[in-house]
Design an enzyme around this catalytic site. Structure first.
Site, mmCIF file in Angstrom:
data_model
loop_
_atom_site.group_PDB
_atom_site.id
_atom_site.type_symbol
_atom_site.label_atom_id
_atom_site.label_comp_id
_atom_site.label_asym_id
_atom_site.label_seq_id
_atom_site.Cartn_x
_atom_site.Cartn_y
_atom_site.Cartn_z
ATOM 1 C CG PHE A 120 -47.859 16.001 -30.857
ATOM 2 C CD1 PHE A 120 -47.514 14.838 -30.183
ATOM 3 C CD2 PHE A 120 -49.201 16.348 -30.953
ATOM 4 C CE1 PHE A 120 -48.478 14.041 -29.605
ATOM 5 C CE2 PHE A 120 -50.173 15.547 -30.369
ATOM 6 C CZ PHE A 120 -49.822 14.390 -29.704
ATOM 7 C CB ILE A 122 -48.189 21.866 -33.452
ATOM 8 C CG1 ILE A 122 -48.722 20.536 -32.896
ATOM 9 C CG2 ILE A 122 -49.272 22.935 -33.478
ATOM 10 C CD1 ILE A 122 -49.899 19.936 -33.600
ATOM 11 C CG ASP A 210 -39.698 16.635 -27.500
ATOM 12 O OD1 ASP A 210 -40.837 16.418 -27.052
ATOM 13 O OD2 ASP A 210 -38.935 17.520 -27.052
ATOM 14 C CB VAL A 211 -41.211 16.207 -33.873
ATOM 15 C CG1 VAL A 211 -41.258 17.738 -33.842
ATOM 16 C CG2 VAL A 211 -41.175 15.683 -35.291
ATOM 17 C CG HIS A 232 -34.271 15.912 -18.516
ATOM 18 N ND1 HIS A 232 -33.159 16.642 -18.835
ATOM 19 C CD2 HIS A 232 -35.338 16.617 -18.990
ATOM 20 C CE1 HIS A 232 -33.524 17.744 -19.462
ATOM 21 N NE2 HIS A 232 -34.838 17.757 -19.586
ATOM 22 C CB THR A 244 -36.738 21.439 -12.565
ATOM 23 O OG1 THR A 244 -36.755 20.502 -13.652
ATOM 24 C CG2 THR A 244 -35.389 22.110 -12.500
ATOM 25 C CD GLU A 302 -39.215 17.545 -18.410
ATOM 26 O OE1 GLU A 302 -38.753 17.048 -19.451
ATOM 27 O OE2 GLU A 302 -38.723 18.542 -17.842
HETATM 28 C C1 4GW Z 1 -41.814 28.155 -28.249
HETATM 29 O O1 4GW Z 1 -42.138 29.009 -29.013
HETATM 30 C C2 4GW Z 1 -42.209 26.782 -28.515
HETATM 31 S S1 4GW Z 1 -43.063 26.306 -29.852
HETATM 32 C C3 4GW Z 1 -41.929 25.723 -27.729
HETATM 33 C C4 4GW Z 1 -42.425 24.507 -28.242
HETATM 34 C C5 4GW Z 1 -43.081 24.678 -29.420
HETATM 35 C C6 4GW Z 1 -43.710 23.629 -30.217
HETATM 36 C C7 4GW Z 1 -43.591 22.319 -29.792
HETATM 37 C C8 4GW Z 1 -44.385 23.905 -31.443
HETATM 38 O O2 4GW Z 1 -44.542 25.052 -31.887
HETATM 39 N N1 4GW Z 1 -44.883 22.869 -32.173
HETATM 40 C C9 4GW Z 1 -44.734 21.570 -31.752
HETATM 41 O O3 4GW Z 1 -45.138 20.663 -32.470
HETATM 42 N N2 4GW Z 1 -44.124 21.307 -30.545
HETATM 43 C C10 4GW Z 1 -44.066 19.913 -30.098
HETATM 44 O O4 4GW Z 1 -43.785 19.842 -28.707
HETATM 45 C C11 4GW Z 1 -42.919 19.196 -30.805
HETATM 46 O O5 4GW Z 1 -43.255 17.832 -30.964
HETATM 47 C C12 4GW Z 1 -41.799 19.348 -29.828
HETATM 48 O O6 4GW Z 1 -40.785 18.388 -30.024
HETATM 49 C C13 4GW Z 1 -42.537 19.202 -28.497
HETATM 50 C C14 4GW Z 1 -41.813 19.824 -27.293
HETATM 51 O O7 4GW Z 1 -41.324 21.112 -27.585
HETATM 52 P P1 4GW Z 1 -39.745 21.378 -27.723
HETATM 53 O O8 4GW Z 1 -39.142 20.238 -28.456
HETATM 54 O O9 4GW Z 1 -39.511 22.715 -28.322
HETATM 55 O O10 4GW Z 1 -39.291 21.351 -26.209
HETATM 56 P P2 4GW Z 1 -37.758 21.169 -25.715
HETATM 57 O O11 4GW Z 1 -37.008 22.398 -26.117
HETATM 58 O O12 4GW Z 1 -37.872 20.990 -24.220
HETATM 59 O O13 4GW Z 1 -37.188 19.943 -26.370
HETATM 60 MN MN MN Z 2 -37.562 18.890 -28.038
#
Ligand code: 4GW
Ligand code: MN
Length: 367
Positions: A120, A122, A210-211, A232, A244, A302
């Site tokens: 994703f 976004i 994740d992207v 994880h 968690t 998660e």
């Molecule tokens: C805080 O402002 C945000 S924006 C946290 C996630 C955001 C977000 C995440 C976004 O704006 N657009 C988006 O496409 N994503 C998707 O969700 C994206 O594929 C990302 O890899 C996934 C999970 O979010 P993350 O990678 O930021 O989460 P963590 O830090 O746990 O890897």
């Molecule tokens: Mn991520």
């Protein structure tokens, strides 16, 4: 007297005819039911000519490997003794040294496997797509058929990348949500819906990640299985109490403190399309139940994924080699770092309100 005798014998005759008629009727209807109603059961063979009867087993393909040279597996000398390589429900945990990629490639090539990888992108996360795909082209399922499914609200921001035969980029335009938690959680619903409509017709397996990541070493068919999750990187050494999981009983994602096997990462799961459909459908439905009750699980998608895997055990588990963050250093058990988080400039990438509730702050739990 004569009349009475005559009446009696005619009555007997009638009775005889009636019983014969009933008997024939029951016999005919039994035969009919056996052929029509239970034609899949084996006893139908009585009614069918075995020569013309066909079976699914007649069309089984015969697979066999070519001669290959490799070191013999040694029963008394396991390749790794420093990590768990098998769960108590006999799901392998994939670490470097636990598999022979040549054997696996030969098997999956014969089956002509097609793999879909979903990400994703976004809002501002579109910036991650190019590196993601460029590094995947070097390391992800090399030599196999791959579809990249990029879900995005900004298809024009994705630069077209030319890919070799057998590999293609598919942009799927989807709505974006205001809250980042919702952006993350709605992935389950969208993967579910596209699995039904599209993925089931195009690929055999899905890998959902994740992207904000890049590939830096091989990720191949060794990861594929009916349904798999990933340890994880922050919790692979943790105790149950440290996991968690959602701990509020009011949430459908609740896991009691005396349960749980592993803490699985929300950013890496997959399996056969049918299994990913079941998983994402479960997670989305549980999220919607919680939403109606004005509760949201502590780690969003998660938490629901961890609940799913507690009672639907994964058939394979990927070690943190498959989902690493260099913020955790490089421990000795980690022989390879295959898929690594790209450091985010949080100010530029994330929306302001979210900065105070950064997801990564919890990861200090680790090590
Ligand atoms: C805080 O402002 C945000 S924006 C946290 C996630 C955001 C977000 C995440 C976004 O704006 N657009 C988006 O496409 N994503 C998707 O969700 C994206 O594929 C990302 O890899 C996934 C999970 O979010 P993350 O990678 O930021 O989460 P963590 O830090 O746990 O890897
Ligand atoms: Mn991520």
């Amino acid at each position: 007297m004569q009349q009475e005798k005559y009446d009696k014998s005619s009555w007997r005759k009638k009775c005889f005819y009636f019983l014969t008629y009933m008997f024939v009727l029951i016999l005919v209807s039994y035969c009919w039911f056996s052929v029509k109603g239970r034609s899949i059961h084996s006893h139908v063979a009585i009614f069918c000519n075995p020569q013309t009867n066909t079976s699914r087993l007649d069309h089984l393909k015969e697979y066999s490997l070519e001669r290959m040279m490799y070191e013999k597996p040694n029963t008394m000398n396991p390749p790794r003794t420093d990590v768990l390589m098998m769960t108590p429900w006999f799901a392998p945990i994939v670490w470097e040294g636990s598999y022979n990629i040549d054997i696996l490639n030969a098997q999956f090539h014969q089956r002509n496997v097609r793999v879909g990888i979903t990400v994703f992108a976004i809002k501002k996360y579109t910036v991650f797509v190019q590196t993601f795909i460029e590094t995947a082209e070097k390391f992800f399922m090399v030599g196999h058929k791959v579809n990249y499914y990029v879900f995005t609200d900004r298809p024009n921001d994705i630069t077209n990348i030319t890919l070799p035969e057998g590999r293609q980029l598919v942009l799927l335009e989807v709505p974006s949500y205001q809250r980042w938690q919702e952006v993350s959680m709605r992935r389950m619903e969208m993967i579910r819906d596209y699995s039904r409509q599209r993925f089931i017709n195009e690929v055999d397996y899905l890998v959902c990640v994740d992207v904000d990541m890049k590939f830096s070493d091989d990720v191949g068919v060794e990861i594929l299985s009916d349904v798999f999750g990933t340890l994880h990187p922050g919790f692979y050494r943790a105790t149950r109490q440290q996991f968690t999981y959602e701990r509020r009983k009011e949430s459908t994602a609740y896991i009691p403190p005396d349960e749980g096997d592993f803490y699985y990462a929300g950013g890496y799961f997959g399996g056969k399309v049918e299994e990913v459909y079941k998983l994402t459908n479960f997670c989305h439905n549980e999220m919607m139940t919680d939403k109606n009750n004005h509760i949201e699980a502590v780690w969003h998608d998660e938490s629901y994924l961890n609940k799913y895997f507690l009672y639907h055990k994964p058939t394979k588990i990927l070690s943190p080699e498959y989902l690493w963050d260099n913020g955790f250093g490089v421990p000795a058990v980690l022989k390879r770092r295959r898929f690594v988080a790209v450091p985010k400039n949080h100010n530029a990438i994330r929306n302001r309100r979210a900065l105070s509730e950064d997801r990564r702050t919890t990861l200090k739990f680790h090590s």
